[in-house]
Design a protein around this motif. Sequence first.
Motif, short mmCIF file in Angstrom:
data_model
loop_
_atom_site.label_atom_id
_atom_site.label_comp_id
_atom_site.label_asym_id
_atom_site.label_seq_id
_atom_site.Cartn_x
_atom_site.Cartn_y
_atom_site.Cartn_z
N TYR A 36 -26.74 22.15 4.39
CA TYR A 36 -27.10 23.53 4.67
C TYR A 36 -28.46 23.84 4.07
O TYR A 36 -28.85 23.29 3.05
CB TYR A 36 -26.07 24.49 4.04
CG TYR A 36 -24.74 24.48 4.75
CD1 TYR A 36 -24.41 25.50 5.64
CD2 TYR A 36 -23.82 23.47 4.53
CE1 TYR A 36 -23.19 25.50 6.28
CE2 TYR A 36 -22.60 23.46 5.18
CZ TYR A 36 -22.29 24.49 6.06
OH TYR A 36 -21.09 24.49 6.70
N TYR A 37 -29.20 24.72 4.74
CA TYR A 37 -30.47 25.22 4.23
C TYR A 37 -30.39 26.75 4.27
O TYR A 37 -30.21 27.34 5.33
CB TYR A 37 -31.64 24.73 5.09
CG TYR A 37 -32.98 25.13 4.56
CD1 TYR A 37 -33.54 24.47 3.48
CD2 TYR A 37 -33.70 26.17 5.13
CE1 TYR A 37 -34.77 24.83 2.98
CE2 TYR A 37 -34.94 26.54 4.64
CZ TYR A 37 -35.47 25.86 3.56
OH TYR A 37 -36.70 26.23 3.07
N LYS A 38 -30.48 27.35 3.10
CA LYS A 38 -30.33 28.81 2.97
C LYS A 38 -29.02 29.26 3.62
O LYS A 38 -28.98 30.22 4.40
CB LYS A 38 -31.52 29.54 3.58
CG LYS A 38 -32.82 29.27 2.85
CD LYS A 38 -33.95 30.08 3.43
CE LYS A 38 -35.22 29.82 2.66
NZ LYS A 38 -36.37 30.57 3.18
N ASN A 39 -27.93 28.55 3.31
CA ASN A 39 -26.57 28.86 3.75
C ASN A 39 -26.37 28.79 5.26
O ASN A 39 -25.42 29.36 5.79
CB ASN A 39 -26.11 30.22 3.22
CG ASN A 39 -25.96 30.21 1.72
OD1 ASN A 39 -25.45 29.24 1.16
ND2 ASN A 39 -26.43 31.24 1.05
N LYS A 40 -27.26 28.10 5.98
CA LYS A 40 -27.10 27.87 7.42
C LYS A 40 -27.15 26.37 7.66
O LYS A 40 -27.89 25.66 6.99
CB LYS A 40 -28.20 28.57 8.21
CG LYS A 40 -28.15 30.07 8.12
CD LYS A 40 -29.25 30.70 8.93
CE LYS A 40 -29.21 32.21 8.76
NZ LYS A 40 -30.32 32.88 9.41
N LEU A 41 -26.36 25.89 8.63
CA LEU A 41 -26.39 24.47 8.95
C LEU A 41 -27.83 24.06 9.24
O LEU A 41 -28.55 24.73 9.98
CB LEU A 41 -25.50 24.16 10.16
CG LEU A 41 -24.00 24.20 9.88
CD1 LEU A 41 -23.23 24.09 11.17
CD2 LEU A 41 -23.60 23.11 8.91
N PHE A 42 -28.25 22.95 8.64
CA PHE A 42 -29.65 22.53 8.72
C PHE A 42 -29.92 21.69 9.95
O PHE A 42 -29.19 20.74 10.26
CB PHE A 42 -30.02 21.72 7.47
CG PHE A 42 -31.43 21.23 7.47
CD1 PHE A 42 -32.47 22.12 7.31
CD2 PHE A 42 -31.72 19.90 7.64
CE1 PHE A 42 -33.79 21.68 7.31
CE2 PHE A 42 -33.03 19.44 7.64
CZ PHE A 42 -34.06 20.34 7.47
N THR A 43 -30.94 22.05 10.68
CA THR A 43 -31.46 21.25 11.79
C THR A 43 -32.94 21.04 11.52
O THR A 43 -33.70 22.00 11.43
CB THR A 43 -31.25 21.95 13.14
OG1 THR A 43 -29.85 22.09 13.37
CG2 THR A 43 -31.86 21.15 14.27
N GLY A 44 -33.32 19.78 11.36
CA GLY A 44 -34.70 19.45 11.07
C GLY A 44 -34.78 18.11 10.38
O GLY A 44 -33.89 17.27 10.54
N VAL A 45 -35.83 17.91 9.59
CA VAL A 45 -36.08 16.63 8.93
C VAL A 45 -36.18 16.85 7.42
O VAL A 45 -36.87 17.75 6.96
CB VAL A 45 -37.38 15.99 9.46
CG1 VAL A 45 -37.70 14.70 8.72
CG2 VAL A 45 -37.29 15.75 10.95
N VAL A 46 -35.49 15.99 6.67
CA VAL A 46 -35.61 15.97 5.22
C VAL A 46 -36.47 14.76 4.88
O VAL A 46 -36.22 13.65 5.37
CB VAL A 46 -34.23 15.86 4.53
CG1 VAL A 46 -34.40 15.72 3.02
CG2 VAL A 46 -33.38 17.07 4.85
#
Length: 70
Positions: A36-46
Amino acid sequence: MKKILMFVAVLSLVGCMQKEVKFGDENLELKGTKLYYKNKLFTGVVTQEVPFTDRVIRIEYTNGVIKTQE
């Protein structure tokens, strides 16, 4: 009318850009098996820099799950 059209075009481009976050960002959180990113499922690249090398590890996520190569 042209200004509105231009605004919509720019907004759609910004909205479609993929998010890139560095490993260790305080907003990233692993809950169970999902990221999660800021309490939302994360879509992107780490990304994670490998110490003492020029390498960068990139892991792509879609809806909190690692995107697999098909």
